[in-house]
Design a protein around this motif. Sequence first.
Motif, short mmCIF file in Angstrom:
data_model
loop_
_atom_site.label_atom_id
_atom_site.label_comp_id
_atom_site.label_asym_id
_atom_site.label_seq_id
_atom_site.Cartn_x
_atom_site.Cartn_y
_atom_site.Cartn_z
N SER A 291 -30.62 -85.74 80.19
CA SER A 291 -31.37 -85.48 81.41
C SER A 291 -30.88 -84.17 82.01
CB SER A 291 -31.19 -86.62 82.42
OG SER A 291 -29.83 -86.75 82.77
N LYS A 292 -31.68 -83.61 82.88
CA LYS A 292 -31.34 -82.32 83.47
C LYS A 292 -30.31 -82.53 84.58
CE LYS A 292 -31.93 -77.85 83.86
NZ LYS A 292 -31.53 -76.95 82.78
N ASP A 336 -24.13 -74.12 80.18
CA ASP A 336 -25.43 -74.59 79.71
C ASP A 336 -25.20 -75.51 78.52
OD1 ASP A 336 -28.02 -75.03 78.99
OD2 ASP A 336 -28.40 -72.99 78.25
#
Length: 346
Positions: A291-292, A336
């Motif tokens: 998930s983000k 990231d």
Amino acid sequence: MPASRPNLRTIAEHLGLSVTTVSRALKDGPEVKPGTVAKVKAAAEQIGYQPDARGVMLRTGKTMQVCSILYSPEVGDYGDPGFLAQVESLAQGLEADRYSLVVLAQTSNKDPLEPVIRVHTQRMADAVVFSRTTSQDSRAKYCLQHDFPFVSFGRTELLTPHAFVDHDDEQAAYDAVKRLIADGHRKIGMIDPPENLTFFGYRKQGARRAMTEAGLDPESLIWMRSDVSVRAARDATTALFRTQRDATAIVCASQMTMIGALEALMELNMDTIRDGIGVVGFGGMPFRMLSKQKLAYYYQPQRHVGEVLARHLHDLMVGVPAQELQTLLPYRRIDDLAAFREGEDF
């Protein structure tokens, strides 16, 4: 009737050499020509020859084994899979010296020194590897006193130098807290293991240094003791945000504690992006988010740790001084985590 196991005589008859020549060639004896050594080793591999472990031990006193002691709670249902990657690369690194790796489990209620004594006194291995070191580690003391080769995954504060591999937790914790402060966080929770473990002290030094340099009170850091597990970290994170309403960031000591912290945020209906919660983790396995979420991850591959441990063990057993076998590995910060999914080489 099954075929007999290949031995030195098998190779000797196959090549038309004497058993003595074959034996010396397999040991890289200087009296044997390099071409003969290569021919003997190629034949041994082709035939499937393996030295008889009992015979080797009788002749040399060596078991041709290294024992890695695993703290079993860290690889249970809520444990750290990075250890398994370390074990695999360590085993592969030892193969060049014809050493095998055996793993011995240490349960949470067992004195950490007990398995080391057992390995040494029962001649289960020629050297040992252990982790979760303390400043005056009893296992390191025992090995030094009995001249038993070892490489620790973690440092101690003993005056006698010994071989180790460790992460640079002080610098990484300093960098993590410094960046959180730069992002505006002032109330920061730190999920850490029991404080008797050496790496806790390094993490504490780094975090406090970042606070002091920023002109903030290092005593305002919120220290939470937690086992290195998902469950314990989830409970600690839940308690933090329920009791410290002004807390906005959390620094997790491992990949597993990072997962536990994220689980707690989900249960509390909190979001790293929407609510601006800073989450930082440390680990040795690629961490993929489904998930983000906004996370920072300090990464040092456990496979690399295993490779360095294997090199140090080899060097130690061929006589390299222990003070030359002390490696501090830096973490790499990754902001990231999707990069892991893109196949980037880390």
